[in-house]
Design a protein around this motif. Structure first.
Motif, short mmCIF file in Angstrom:
data_model
loop_
_atom_site.label_atom_id
_atom_site.label_comp_id
_atom_site.label_asym_id
_atom_site.label_seq_id
_atom_site.Cartn_x
_atom_site.Cartn_y
_atom_site.Cartn_z
N TYR A 94 0.84 -1.20 0.00
CA TYR A 94 0.00 0.00 0.00
C TYR A 94 0.87 1.24 0.00
N ILE A 95 1.84 1.26 0.88
CA ILE A 95 2.63 2.47 1.07
C ILE A 95 3.56 2.75 -0.11
N LEU A 96 3.97 1.71 -0.83
CA LEU A 96 4.84 1.92 -1.98
C LEU A 96 4.05 2.23 -3.25
N GLY A 97 2.73 2.31 -3.13
CA GLY A 97 1.94 2.66 -4.30
C GLY A 97 1.62 1.47 -5.20
N VAL A 98 2.01 0.29 -4.75
CA VAL A 98 1.76 -0.90 -5.58
C VAL A 98 0.26 -1.16 -5.69
N SER A 99 -0.44 -1.01 -4.56
CA SER A 99 -1.89 -1.22 -4.58
C SER A 99 -2.56 -0.21 -5.50
N SER A 100 -2.09 1.05 -5.44
CA SER A 100 -2.69 2.08 -6.28
C SER A 100 -2.45 1.79 -7.76
N GLY A 101 -1.26 1.29 -8.06
CA GLY A 101 -0.96 0.92 -9.43
C GLY A 101 -1.92 -0.15 -9.92
N ALA A 102 -2.13 -1.13 -9.07
CA ALA A 102 -3.04 -2.22 -9.42
C ALA A 102 -4.45 -1.67 -9.61
N ARG A 103 -4.84 -0.75 -8.74
CA ARG A 103 -6.18 -0.18 -8.80
C ARG A 103 -6.39 0.58 -10.12
N MET A 104 -5.33 1.29 -10.51
CA MET A 104 -5.44 2.07 -11.74
C MET A 104 -5.67 1.15 -12.93
N MET A 105 -4.92 0.07 -12.98
CA MET A 105 -5.06 -0.85 -14.11
C MET A 105 -6.46 -1.45 -14.14
N VAL A 106 -6.96 -1.79 -12.95
CA VAL A 106 -8.30 -2.39 -12.91
C VAL A 106 -9.34 -1.37 -13.37
N LEU A 109 -9.29 -1.18 -17.04
CA LEU A 109 -9.93 -2.37 -17.61
C LEU A 109 -11.45 -2.23 -17.53
N LEU A 110 -11.93 -1.84 -16.35
CA LEU A 110 -13.38 -1.79 -16.15
C LEU A 110 -14.02 -0.75 -17.07
N ILE A 111 -13.37 0.38 -17.24
CA ILE A 111 -14.00 1.48 -17.97
C ILE A 111 -13.80 1.35 -19.47
N PHE A 112 -12.59 1.09 -19.90
CA PHE A 112 -12.34 1.13 -21.35
C PHE A 112 -12.58 -0.20 -22.03
N VAL A 113 -12.07 -1.25 -21.43
CA VAL A 113 -12.15 -2.53 -22.12
C VAL A 113 -13.51 -3.18 -21.92
N ALA A 114 -13.93 -3.23 -20.66
CA ALA A 114 -15.17 -3.97 -20.39
C ALA A 114 -16.41 -3.15 -20.73
N GLY A 115 -16.35 -1.87 -20.49
CA GLY A 115 -17.46 -1.00 -20.83
C GLY A 115 -18.79 -1.42 -20.23
N GLY A 116 -18.83 -1.57 -18.96
CA GLY A 116 -20.09 -1.85 -18.29
C GLY A 116 -20.36 -3.32 -18.05
N VAL A 117 -19.73 -4.16 -18.85
CA VAL A 117 -19.91 -5.59 -18.62
C VAL A 117 -19.14 -5.98 -17.36
N THR A 118 -19.72 -6.82 -16.55
CA THR A 118 -19.01 -7.21 -15.33
C THR A 118 -17.81 -8.09 -15.69
N VAL A 119 -16.66 -7.67 -15.21
CA VAL A 119 -15.46 -8.46 -15.47
C VAL A 119 -15.16 -9.29 -14.24
N LYS A 120 -14.83 -10.51 -14.48
CA LYS A 120 -14.62 -11.38 -13.33
C LYS A 120 -13.30 -12.12 -13.42
N GLY A 121 -12.95 -12.69 -12.29
CA GLY A 121 -11.91 -13.71 -12.24
C GLY A 121 -10.56 -13.26 -12.73
N PHE A 129 -2.43 -7.36 -11.48
CA PHE A 129 -1.06 -7.86 -11.40
C PHE A 129 -0.14 -6.98 -12.24
N LEU A 130 -0.61 -6.66 -13.48
CA LEU A 130 0.20 -5.80 -14.34
C LEU A 130 0.41 -4.42 -13.70
N GLY A 131 -0.67 -3.89 -13.14
CA GLY A 131 -0.57 -2.59 -12.49
C GLY A 131 0.42 -2.62 -11.34
#
Lengths: 339, 338
Positions: A94-106, A109-121, A129-131
């Motif tokens: 959390y403190i090194l920003g790793v969690s935030s990086g992961a959050r940004m990638m998610v 993904l949720l907004i651009f790639v999935a576009g409202g469709v629920t993404v799972k798993g 992980f990439l973030g």
């Protein structure tokens, strides 16, 4: 010496498991509807009991509890790995920003790639992980230039801010449906956990945990620094790559399912070192996992219960407990350095 | 071990140039030379931490860089100058970490490992520090623990960068004893030393590393006989005289002083093997000259000088361990020394 050590370990581990089991049961029993421990056990093991109660336990509380247990442990282990990598006890996802990086990638993904469709798993985990990996990579770049503990933390916090800012931009441009999706999640919470998600988490975290245990010997050797680790037959380069991959998977997994959760990664390994009086990874990794699970279960219980029926986000609770521990740790280290 | 045509350094800049050397099993090799000359660089290249710029280091027939690191860890152990700061590790934990090459996949130790660690802790007199947190120890204590760590790794090659730093005089000499014992067990020791007198005393050969990256290999006798130390350290005449005085070495080799039994040009060499009227411990520097109960039978000459002719406890290199022991007894008292 080995005898007293192993005695202490046995006692600590027994206590930890006991506490974990207690919190596990408490999380299943306590809630808006109170359910007795006997009933819970009945439902879990023999499938008996009232249908409503059954569904509360099996489809709401059990997945959430499992999730908190698995991910709490994962965070503590991820923190432990990062601390070894940076040889800095205040490092954590959390403190090194790793969690935030992961959050940004998610969020991306949720907004651009999935576009409202629920993404799972796995897709979600993979993005997180990439973030996490990207954020860790930046931190490593910075840590090559600054060897100072405080600067590294500052750098991590800055990266965290940048990632959060990007996430906020994304949210501003997102559809309403996405925002609802994103908002509850990006605060960090175990609500809405499903059995399927809990299953994924359990698999990913267990596999990673086993891999981390195989790294134990290398982590052990790294305590004396790179040169000495090399001299006792550790491939330091490979070991470092594995540490980064595994800590990114673990913290990515947590972020993907529960959002960013603060301080468990720092506070728990620190507490375990103090309690066990050792820094031996083969002991500390499982201890941190169990203690992280227990800590996370307790925090989730409190998050649900303090202002019930309103739920707090979990980071509010973990920060409340975790941050003072970290402050205590910094003060004590500082004193140690002055002497 | 064989060093072939080796140039070492960082990036493209060679700090050490073109060294070739054959090292026999059980040899003690000391690296001496000025600061920044490249002693550490050479040692790091020998342990395969640094990639050589040219040439290679071989153990038997294998290039050290090609030997799997796990295998290498069972034949080579190191003491370096890094200041390690392990948290929550006791002295014994640090010693034990030398046994990691022999531990199981999770890094757990067997009883044999613990035994080996406690033996080498005894050897370095750190047993009473075993339980204490490593971080709380003094620099000298840490250094001894790190040396014990390297010894319990049971290496064939012990590579040490300034192992005597932080050690007081007693532990320096004890370390020399320990190294001599290891040598007898067939361990090859390669180390850098700042104390010339120790280097001259213990080494089979000395590697002189000068500031321009040149390396030459000489026996202690050759070093004392030539003026190589003066150029090596770039000393003024005055400094060199003082240093020689400390080393008890003559500048004029025909004089009677000799340096620790090795001055072959001394007219009384080998010690004691001269007519009585010529022989005198005063000039021949016996380390126990000032000690009345030196353990040998001597008498005083007419001039009131201690005469060690026919001594039953000659202070030559064969008896060196006993001489050192005697010196220590004299220095610290018999009771304190076990």
């Amino acid at each position: 010496m080995p005898k007293t050590d192993s005695k202490r370990n046995t006692i600590v581990f027994a206590l930890l498991i006991l506490i974990l089991a207690m919190f596990f049961m408490a999380n299943l029993c306590i809630g808006n509807v109170r359910i007795g421990a006997g009933d819970v056990l009945g439902i879990l093991f023999s499938g008996a009991g009232d249908d409503t109660v059954r569904s509360i336990i099996l489809s709401i509380r059990l997945p959430r509890t499992i999730m908190a247990l698995v991910l709490g442990g994962a965070l503590a282990v991820a923190g432990f790995l990062l601390q070894t990598y940076f040889s800095n006890p205040i490092a954590g996802p959390y403190i090194l920003g790793v969690s935030s990086g992961a959050r940004m990638m998610v969020a991306l993904l949720l907004i651009f790639v999935a576009g409202g469709v629920t993404v799972k798993g796995y897709t979600l985990v993979f993005a997180a992980f990439l973030g996490a990996l990207a954020a860790t990579f930046f931190i490593i770049l910075i840590s090559k230039r600054v060897r100072n503990m405080a600067s590294l933390l500052a750098a991590g916090i800055m990266i965290g801010y940048i990632c959060s800012a990007v996430t906020d931009f994304l949210v501003a441009f997102a559809d309403d449906s996405d925002i609802v999706n994103l908002h509850s999640w990006s605060q960090g919470s175990f609500s809405g956990a499903t059995m399927e998600g809990a299953g994924y988490c359990t698999v990913i975290v267990s596999v990673s945990f086993i891999c981390v245990m195989f790294l134990a010997k290398s982590l052990d050797a790294l305590r004396l620094g790179e040169s000495y680790a090399r001299s006792v037959g550790i491939n330091v380069k490979m070991c470092r790559i594995f540490i980064i991959l595994l800590s990114s998977i673990l913290s990515g997994c947590v972020t993907a399912y529960a959002g960013p959760v603060s301080f468990i990664g720092i506070a728990v390994p620190f507490l375990m070192r103090e309690v066990l009086g050792t820094s031996k990874p083969v002991v500390l990794i499982p201890a941190s996992f169990i203690a992280g699970s227990a800590f996370c279960l307790l925090s989730d219980l409190l998050a649900r219960m303090i202002f019930a029926p309103t739920e707090l986000n979990i980071s509010a609770v973990t920060s409340l407990f975790g941050a003072p521990i970290v402050i205590f740790m910094i003060i004590r280290r500082h004193r140690g350095n002055e002497n | 071990m064989r060093i072939e045509n080796l140039s070492a350094g960082y990036g493209k800049k060679a700090v050490i140039r073109d060294i070739s050397l054959e090292i026999k099993k059980g040899e003690i090799i000391s690296l001496i030379g000025p600061n920044g000359g490249g002693k550490s660089t050479l040692l790091k290249t020998i342990i395969a931490e640094l990639k050589p710029l040219k040439g290679a280091v071989f153990i038997e027939r294998d290039d050290v860089r090609d030997i799997p690191i796990k295998e290498l860890s069972r034949s080579m152990s190191i003491v370096n100058t890094d200041r390690v700061k392990p948290e929550h590790m006791s002295g014994m934990d640090v010693v034990l970490s030398g046994r990691l090459p022999y531990s199981d996949g999770l890094g757990r130790f067997s009883d044999a490992d613990r035994q080996a660690a406690s033996d080498s802790a005894d050897l370095m007199h750190v047993t009473d520090l075993a339980e204490k947190p490593f971080m709380d120890l003094s620099d000298g204590q840490k250094q001894r623990i790190l040396i014990a760590r390297a010894i319990c790794q049971e290496p064939e090659y012990l590579i040490m960068d300034e192992p005597t730093s932080y050690l007081d005089i007693r532990y320096r000499y004890e370390l020399m004893d320990v190294l001599r014992n290891l040598k007898e067990k067939g361990v090859t020791v390669i180390m850098s030393l700042h104390e010339l007198e120790l280097a001259l005393m213990i080494s089979d050969r000395l590697l002189l590393v000068d500031s321009s990256g040149g390396v030459s290999c000489k026996s202690p006798e050759e070093v004392m006989e030539s003026k190589v130390l003066k150029t090596l350290y770039d000393m003024t005449d005055d400094m060199y005289h003082k240093v020689l005085g400390q080393l008890n070495a003559p500048e004029d080799h025909t004089r009677k002083h000799c340096s620790y039994f090795v001055n072959r040009k001394c007219e009384y060499y080998p010690c004691h093997d001269v007519p009585e009227d010529k022989f005198s411990c005063l000039f021949c520097y016996c380390p126990l000259y000032g000690v009345d109960d030196c353990g040998g039978n001597y008498r005083y000459s007419e001039k009131g000088i201690k005469n060690c002719k026919d001594c039953s406890f000659p202070h030559d290199s064969d008896n060196y361990p006993q001489v050192i022991k005697k010196l220590k007894e004299n220095m610290y008292g018999e009771a304190k020394h076990r």
